[in-house]
Design a protein around this motif. Structure first.
Motif, PDB file in Angstrom:
ATOM      1  N   GLU A   1      63.156 -31.517 -30.559  1.00 49.28           N
ATOM      2  CA  GLU A   1      61.991 -30.952 -30.021  1.00 49.28           C
ATOM      3  C   GLU A   1      62.069 -30.470 -28.724  1.00 49.28           C
ATOM      4  O   GLU A   1      61.914 -29.458 -28.115  1.00 49.28           O
ATOM      5  CB  GLU A   1      60.752 -31.699 -30.228  1.00 49.28           C
ATOM      6  CG  GLU A   1      59.559 -31.094 -29.681  1.00 49.28           C
ATOM      7  CD  GLU A   1      58.170 -31.944 -29.918  1.00 49.28           C
ATOM      8  OE1 GLU A   1      57.279 -31.656 -29.630  1.00 49.28           O
ATOM      9  OE2 GLU A   1      58.174 -32.957 -30.568  1.00 49.28           O
ATOM     10  N   VAL A   2      62.810 -31.489 -27.772  1.00 50.01           N
ATOM     11  CA  VAL A   2      62.923 -31.162 -26.466  1.00 50.01           C
ATOM     12  C   VAL A   2      63.948 -30.207 -26.093  1.00 50.01           C
ATOM     13  O   VAL A   2      63.666 -29.308 -25.340  1.00 50.01           O
ATOM     14  CB  VAL A   2      63.395 -32.501 -25.858  1.00 50.01           C
ATOM     15  CG1 VAL A   2      63.854 -32.169 -24.297  1.00 50.01           C
ATOM     16  CG2 VAL A   2      62.283 -33.515 -25.570  1.00 50.01           C
ATOM     17  N   LEU A   3      65.069 -30.298 -26.946  1.00 48.93           N
ATOM     18  CA  LEU A   3      66.241 -29.359 -26.698  1.00 48.93           C
ATOM     19  C   LEU A   3      65.475 -27.966 -27.190  1.00 48.93           C
ATOM     20  O   LEU A   3      65.912 -26.807 -26.420  1.00 48.93           O
ATOM     21  CB  LEU A   3      67.277 -29.529 -27.523  1.00 48.93           C
ATOM     22  CG  LEU A   3      68.113 -30.770 -27.179  1.00 48.93           C
ATOM     23  CD1 LEU A   3      69.334 -31.180 -27.988  1.00 48.93           C
ATOM     24  CD2 LEU A   3      68.450 -31.016 -25.628  1.00 48.93           C
ATOM     25  N   ALA A   4      64.671 -27.876 -28.400  1.00 51.68           N
ATOM     26  CA  ALA A   4      64.204 -26.518 -28.620  1.00 51.68           C
ATOM     27  C   ALA A   4      63.208 -25.859 -27.768  1.00 51.68           C
ATOM     28  O   ALA A   4      63.351 -24.792 -27.380  1.00 51.68           O
ATOM     29  CB  ALA A   4      63.770 -26.668 -30.221  1.00 51.68           C
ATOM     30  N   ARG A   5      62.481 -26.744 -27.251  1.00 52.84           N
ATOM     31  CA  ARG A   5      61.594 -26.342 -26.171  1.00 52.84           C
ATOM     32  C   ARG A   5      62.356 -25.708 -24.868  1.00 52.84           C
ATOM     33  O   ARG A   5      61.977 -24.577 -24.175  1.00 52.84           O
ATOM     34  CB  ARG A   5      60.502 -27.268 -25.632  1.00 52.84           C
ATOM     35  CG  ARG A   5      59.655 -26.699 -24.724  1.00 52.84           C
ATOM     36  CD  ARG A   5      58.657 -28.185 -24.242  1.00 52.84           C
ATOM     37  NE  ARG A   5      58.012 -28.639 -25.353  1.00 52.84           N
ATOM     38  CZ  ARG A   5      58.158 -30.015 -25.506  1.00 52.84           C
ATOM     39  NH1 ARG A   5      58.776 -30.688 -24.626  1.00 52.84           N
ATOM     40  NH2 ARG A   5      57.354 -30.526 -26.613  1.00 52.84           N
TER      41      ARG A   5
ATOM     42  N   ASP B   1      66.191 -20.679 -21.896  1.00 49.91           N
ATOM     43  CA  ASP B   1      67.482 -20.164 -22.242  1.00 49.91           C
ATOM     44  C   ASP B   1      68.572 -21.055 -21.950  1.00 49.91           C
ATOM     45  O   ASP B   1      69.680 -20.658 -21.991  1.00 49.91           O
ATOM     46  CB  ASP B   1      67.718 -18.659 -21.788  1.00 49.91           C
ATOM     47  CG  ASP B   1      66.725 -17.806 -22.322  1.00 49.91           C
ATOM     48  OD1 ASP B   1      66.522 -17.985 -23.698  1.00 49.91           O
ATOM     49  OD2 ASP B   1      66.234 -16.993 -22.054  1.00 49.91           O
ATOM     50  N   ARG B   2      68.429 -22.312 -21.838  1.00 47.85           N
ATOM     51  CA  ARG B   2      69.442 -23.280 -21.537  1.00 47.85           C
ATOM     52  C   ARG B   2      69.036 -24.686 -21.723  1.00 47.85           C
ATOM     53  O   ARG B   2      67.895 -24.937 -21.824  1.00 47.85           O
ATOM     54  CB  ARG B   2      69.911 -23.137 -19.957  1.00 47.85           C
ATOM     55  CG  ARG B   2      68.930 -23.865 -19.112  1.00 47.85           C
ATOM     56  CD  ARG B   2      69.597 -23.574 -17.679  1.00 47.85           C
ATOM     57  NE  ARG B   2      68.483 -24.060 -16.583  1.00 47.85           N
ATOM     58  CZ  ARG B   2      68.745 -25.165 -15.910  1.00 47.85           C
ATOM     59  NH1 ARG B   2      69.725 -26.058 -16.401  1.00 47.85           N
ATOM     60  NH2 ARG B   2      67.745 -25.292 -14.978  1.00 47.85           N
ATOM     61  N   ILE B   3      69.922 -25.698 -22.090  1.00 51.51           N
ATOM     62  CA  ILE B   3      69.654 -27.094 -22.026  1.00 51.51           C
ATOM     63  C   ILE B   3      69.571 -27.741 -20.841  1.00 51.51           C
ATOM     64  O   ILE B   3      70.716 -27.454 -19.914  1.00 51.51           O
ATOM     65  CB  ILE B   3      70.656 -27.759 -22.906  1.00 51.51           C
ATOM     66  CG1 ILE B   3      70.624 -27.110 -24.499  1.00 51.51           C
ATOM     67  CG2 ILE B   3      70.360 -29.397 -23.029  1.00 51.51           C
ATOM     68  CD1 ILE B   3      69.268 -27.041 -25.110  1.00 51.51           C
ATOM     69  N   ILE B   4      68.549 -28.355 -20.165  1.00 53.01           N
ATOM     70  CA  ILE B   4      68.418 -28.946 -19.055  1.00 53.01           C
ATOM     71  C   ILE B   4      69.021 -30.343 -19.086  1.00 53.01           C
ATOM     72  O   ILE B   4      68.684 -31.072 -19.877  1.00 53.01           O
ATOM     73  CB  ILE B   4      66.894 -29.098 -18.657  1.00 53.01           C
ATOM     74  CG1 ILE B   4      66.490 -27.702 -18.485  1.00 53.01           C
ATOM     75  CG2 ILE B   4      67.010 -29.618 -17.184  1.00 53.01           C
ATOM     76  CD1 ILE B   4      64.909 -27.695 -18.309  1.00 53.01           C
ATOM     77  N   PRO B   5      70.000 -30.480 -18.332  1.00 49.35           N
ATOM     78  CA  PRO B   5      70.486 -32.018 -18.274  1.00 49.35           C
ATOM     79  C   PRO B   5      69.694 -33.053 -17.896  1.00 49.35           C
ATOM     80  O   PRO B   5      68.963 -32.751 -16.962  1.00 49.35           O
ATOM     81  CB  PRO B   5      71.952 -31.795 -17.302  1.00 49.35           C
ATOM     82  CG  PRO B   5      72.105 -30.540 -17.175  1.00 49.35           C
ATOM     83  CD  PRO B   5      70.585 -29.741 -17.304  1.00 49.35           C
ATOM     84  N   ILE B   6      69.572 -34.183 -18.501  1.00 52.71           N
ATOM     85  CA  ILE B   6      68.865 -35.384 -18.048  1.00 52.71           C
ATOM     86  C   ILE B   6      68.987 -35.487 -16.598  1.00 52.71           C
ATOM     87  O   ILE B   6      68.087 -35.905 -15.838  1.00 52.71           O
ATOM     88  CB  ILE B   6      69.633 -36.509 -18.833  1.00 52.71           C
ATOM     89  CG1 ILE B   6      68.597 -36.710 -20.161  1.00 52.71           C
ATOM     90  CG2 ILE B   6      68.730 -37.890 -18.104  1.00 52.71           C
ATOM     91  CD1 ILE B   6      67.412 -36.876 -20.387  1.00 52.71           C
ATOM     92  N   GLU B   7      70.321 -35.366 -16.116  1.00 57.17           N
ATOM     93  CA  GLU B   7      70.509 -35.878 -14.741  1.00 57.17           C
ATOM     94  C   GLU B   7      69.706 -34.801 -13.803  1.00 57.17           C
ATOM     95  O   GLU B   7      69.358 -35.222 -12.498  1.00 57.17           O
ATOM     96  CB  GLU B   7      71.910 -35.455 -14.480  1.00 57.17           C
ATOM     97  CG  GLU B   7      72.870 -36.502 -14.866  1.00 57.17           C
ATOM     98  CD  GLU B   7      73.365 -36.295 -16.510  1.00 57.17           C
ATOM     99  OE1 GLU B   7      73.849 -37.202 -17.111  1.00 57.17           O
ATOM    100  OE2 GLU B   7      72.756 -35.099 -16.779  1.00 57.17           O
TER     101      GLU B   7
END
Length: 199
Positions: free
Chosen positions: A145-149, A155-161
């Protein structure tokens, strides 16, 4: 504020609405919102809500439940959207406790706007947020869900860091500023249920 009375229990909700210019927005599934993530208020709002009403170490819980015993439960929450935001306070109490509860909540609102939070409160809230964020990744459905949002919004995956870094950058002044912005609006006030004698 929404008050719902079920049998002897009274459930209270305070709603504060704020507009898009505050920049507290993140969750609407629309594309082209990369600039929204760069705004400064989203993470301070998360930290503020954690300090104010996010769990057993929060101000609302310690003052209203532990010290005064006025509620079954109390917490705050924040919802962020593309053009507006919503900050809420929830409390489960009884009819006879309501008259004492309302002034106490108002005093806690005034206090956090008037006085800066301590560094200890700030650091505890940051640790709590980071821990809950990392624990959520242990669930495959929550992670999806987090990655899809993130893909829909940015338009990108936000790194945890990167998210951790933004949380760490929140200062005591940021928390006070966002509290003042949120509570500068008039709350929504609605009464529902058997609450005779209350305005």
């Amino acid at each position: 504020i929404i008050l719902v009375c079920i049998r002897d229990r009274l459930y209270c909700l305070f709603f504060f609405f704020f507009q898009a210019e505050d920049g507290i927005r993140d969750r609407s599934p629309s594309r082209g919102l990369g600039d929204v993530y760069k705004r400064q208020n989203y993470y301070p709002c998360m930290v503020f809500s954690t300090i104010f009403g996010g769990g057993m170490s929060s101000r609302l819980f310690k003052e209203i439940r532990e010290k005064r015993g006025l509620v079954y439960t109390v917490y705050s929450f924040s919802n962020s959207h593309t053009q507006s935001g919503l900050f809420g306070i929830y409390a489960g109490t009884t009819n006879k406790e309501l008259k004492e509860l309302m002034p106490v909540i108002c005093e806690e609102i005034n206090k956090i706007c008037r006085e800066k939070v301590s560094e200890q409160e700030l650091n505890r809230a940051k640790t709590q947020l980071k821990a809950s964020m990392l624990m959520a990744l242990e669930s495959s459905s929550s992670t999806a869900e987090v990655l899809a949002r993130q893909m829909l919004l940015f338009d990108r995956i936000i790194p945890i860091e990167e998210m951790v870094e933004r949380i760490e950058k929140v200062s005591v002044d940021d928390v006070q500023n966002i509290a003042r912005k949120i509570f500068s609006s008039n709350p929504t006030y609605t009464l529902v249920g058997d609450i005779e004698g209350y305005p």
